[in-house]
Design a protein around this motif. Structure first.
Motif, PDB file in Angstrom:
ATOM      1  N   LYS A  76     -24.912  15.439  -2.929  1.00 52.49           N
ATOM      2  CA  LYS A  76     -23.532  15.647  -2.504  1.00 52.49           C
ATOM      3  C   LYS A  76     -23.040  17.050  -2.832  1.00 52.49           C
ATOM      4  O   LYS A  76     -23.298  17.583  -3.906  1.00 52.49           O
ATOM      5  CB  LYS A  76     -22.626  14.611  -3.171  1.00 52.49           C
ATOM      6  CG  LYS A  76     -21.187  14.639  -2.696  1.00 52.49           C
ATOM      7  CD  LYS A  76     -20.376  13.539  -3.363  1.00 52.49           C
ATOM      8  CE  LYS A  76     -18.918  13.579  -2.909  1.00 52.49           C
ATOM      9  NZ  LYS A  76     -18.103  12.507  -3.539  1.00 52.49           N
ATOM     10  N   TYR A  77     -22.296  17.607  -1.880  1.00 57.12           N
ATOM     11  CA  TYR A  77     -21.674  18.910  -2.072  1.00 57.12           C
ATOM     12  C   TYR A  77     -20.470  18.793  -2.999  1.00 57.12           C
ATOM     13  O   TYR A  77     -19.665  17.866  -2.902  1.00 57.12           O
ATOM     14  CB  TYR A  77     -21.221  19.488  -0.730  1.00 57.12           C
ATOM     15  CG  TYR A  77     -20.373  20.736  -0.848  1.00 57.12           C
ATOM     16  CD1 TYR A  77     -20.966  21.966  -1.076  1.00 57.12           C
ATOM     17  CD2 TYR A  77     -18.986  20.669  -0.744  1.00 57.12           C
ATOM     18  CE1 TYR A  77     -20.197  23.113  -1.189  1.00 57.12           C
ATOM     19  CE2 TYR A  77     -18.209  21.811  -0.854  1.00 57.12           C
ATOM     20  CZ  TYR A  77     -18.822  23.028  -1.079  1.00 57.12           C
ATOM     21  OH  TYR A  77     -18.055  24.154  -1.194  1.00 57.12           O
ATOM     22  N   SER A  78     -20.349  19.744  -3.911  1.00 52.67           N
ATOM     23  CA  SER A  78     -19.194  19.828  -4.800  1.00 52.67           C
ATOM     24  C   SER A  78     -18.707  21.264  -4.817  1.00 52.67           C
ATOM     25  O   SER A  78     -19.491  22.189  -5.030  1.00 52.67           O
ATOM     26  CB  SER A  78     -19.574  19.372  -6.216  1.00 52.67           C
ATOM     27  OG  SER A  78     -18.490  19.506  -7.104  1.00 52.67           O
ATOM     28  N   SER A  79     -17.416  21.468  -4.590  1.00 56.17           N
ATOM     29  CA  SER A  79     -16.863  22.812  -4.443  1.00 56.17           C
ATOM     30  C   SER A  79     -16.705  23.515  -5.788  1.00 56.17           C
ATOM     31  O   SER A  79     -15.957  23.052  -6.654  1.00 56.17           O
ATOM     32  CB  SER A  79     -15.508  22.741  -3.743  1.00 56.17           C
ATOM     33  OG  SER A  79     -14.856  23.987  -3.804  1.00 56.17           O
ATOM     34  N   VAL A  80     -17.376  24.630  -5.959  1.00 57.01           N
ATOM     35  CA  VAL A  80     -17.226  25.437  -7.164  1.00 57.01           C
ATOM     36  C   VAL A  80     -15.845  26.080  -7.190  1.00 57.01           C
ATOM     37  O   VAL A  80     -15.207  26.189  -8.244  1.00 57.01           O
ATOM     38  CB  VAL A  80     -18.336  26.505  -7.245  1.00 57.01           C
ATOM     39  CG1 VAL A  80     -18.058  27.505  -8.358  1.00 57.01           C
ATOM     40  CG2 VAL A  80     -19.690  25.833  -7.468  1.00 57.01           C
TER      41      VAL A  80
END
Length: 375
Positions: A228-232
């Protein structure tokens, strides 16, 4: 392009930005549950307005006769339409979209709102159920690489492995820190910056300039590790490192320049990892066509089918990235993204290079979208 993104968002007349619509339905509002993906930031001047809410995903509206200008580059818009014409028939709703495309090809170069009166217009519910849609933007980075490790060029960009195990996916930390893919012949090139590699993955593709061979080509999206993508950027805002109104690629760069010890652990929080392939053509969207600057958008195709044309009330920003108001334009849905989920977030392609980066980096504001359909 399969980009990810930094965030990379009544029977009466309503008037906004000189636009008049006759709204055909009115009902009690329902809210979109926030999931953290694609949600915009709350700050003064983000372009969000208090608007009447409605149920459902779309609100049919009738355009009223008005002289409001639609500001668009007719040549670029029609280029995007021509590029997608050959691939639409093989897609869901393709025949309908192709017929719509052919009609739109005949629009005048100087366009006003009444020129669209022959089309059905459906307002999207946006992020809040009231029409406020989160606009972000993306671009094609230009990254210098070497075909082999030398000097400061030590950070590899990888091709898609053929033996990825979906039951045991490789995390970002395993790839970048533990070198899980080293020595497998997957290296497409080496850059001088792990952060620039990360930004390239977030954008989904970019232009590579090989300093040792003189070659220049596109590194196109080839696949992803399944995590899953997680926004830095969102993490840096939520933890108070960067104010929401100042978040941008340059702000993130400055933060890591000042805090190099945090680079590896913070980037590793986003376990999603993108792989690339070499291509001679320019960056392509998920529709399979080359994307057009300031025309092509990434969407969630569950709500905006690929190939759709939308009338957009987009945020207008000054050189400093400050919100000035909204303007009308026409955009074409030709891409998707890991962070583009739901009817309330779209991502506008800005082009390649530093100026495109500057424009894309500043865009995290709100506007509205109307899906154009045949009557």
């Amino acid at each position: 392009m399969k980009k990810q993104g930094l965030g990379t968002l009544f029977l009466r007349f309503t008037m906004a930005s000189g636009i008049a619509f006759l709204v055909l339905q009115w009902s009690t509002p329902t809210r979109v549950k926030a999931d953290g993906l694609g949600q915009g930031y709350d700050f003064a001047g983000n372009g969000k307005r208090k608007l009447p809410c409605f149920e459902g995903t779309y609100q049919p509206q009738t355009l009223k006769e008005t002289s409001s200008a639609i500001r668009f580059n007719a040549a670029d818009f029609k280029l995007a339409l021509r590029r997608q014409a050959a691939v639409l028939n093989a897609r869901p709703q393709g025949a309908e979209l192709n017929h719509l495309t052919q009609r739109l090809m005949h629009l005048p170069s100087t366009l006003r709102l009444q020129d669209l009166s022959g089309f059905e217009t459906q307002l999207l519910r946006g992020e809040d159920g009231c029409g406020n849609t989160h606009f972000t933007a993306y671009f094609s980075p230009v990254i210098q690489v070497s075909s082999k490790p030398q000097g400061a060029y030590i950070h590899p960009l990888y091709a898609l492995p053929t033996d990825l195990d979906p039951q045991k996916p490789l995390t970002r930390a395993m790839i970048d820190q533990e070198k899980a893919l080293a020595g497998k012949g997957l290296e497409l090139g080496y850059s001088t910056s792990l952060l620039e590699n990360f930004f390239l993955q977030v954008q989904g593709s970019g232009l590579a300039e090989y300093v040792d061979t003189g070659e220049r080509l596109t590194l196109q999206y080839a696949g992803q590790n399944g995590l899953k993508y997680s926004s830095v950027g969102r993490y840096l805002v939520s933890e108070g490192y960067i104010p929401a109104e100042e978040i941008s690629l340059d702000a993130i760069r400055r933060f890591f320049d000042q805090n190099p010890d945090k680079l590896m652990p913070f980037l590793s929080q986003n376990e999603s990892y993108v792989f690339f392939k070499k291509a001679q053509a320019g960056p392509q969207g998920s529709l399979g066509t080359e994307v057009v600057p300031q025309v092509s958008i990434a969407v969630d195709p569950a709500f905006i089918p690929l190939g759709s044309v939308v009338l957009a009330e987009i945020p207008r920003l000054n050189e400093q990235g400050q919100f000035l108001g909204h303007q009308l334009t026409l955009l074409v849905a030709q891409d998707t993204g890991g962070a583009i989920r739901g009817p309330g977030h779209v991502d506008l392609y800005m082009g390649a290079g530093l100026e495109a980066q500057r424009k894309a980096s500043a865009m995290h504001h709100y506007g509205r979208l109307w899906l154009l359909k045949e009557k």
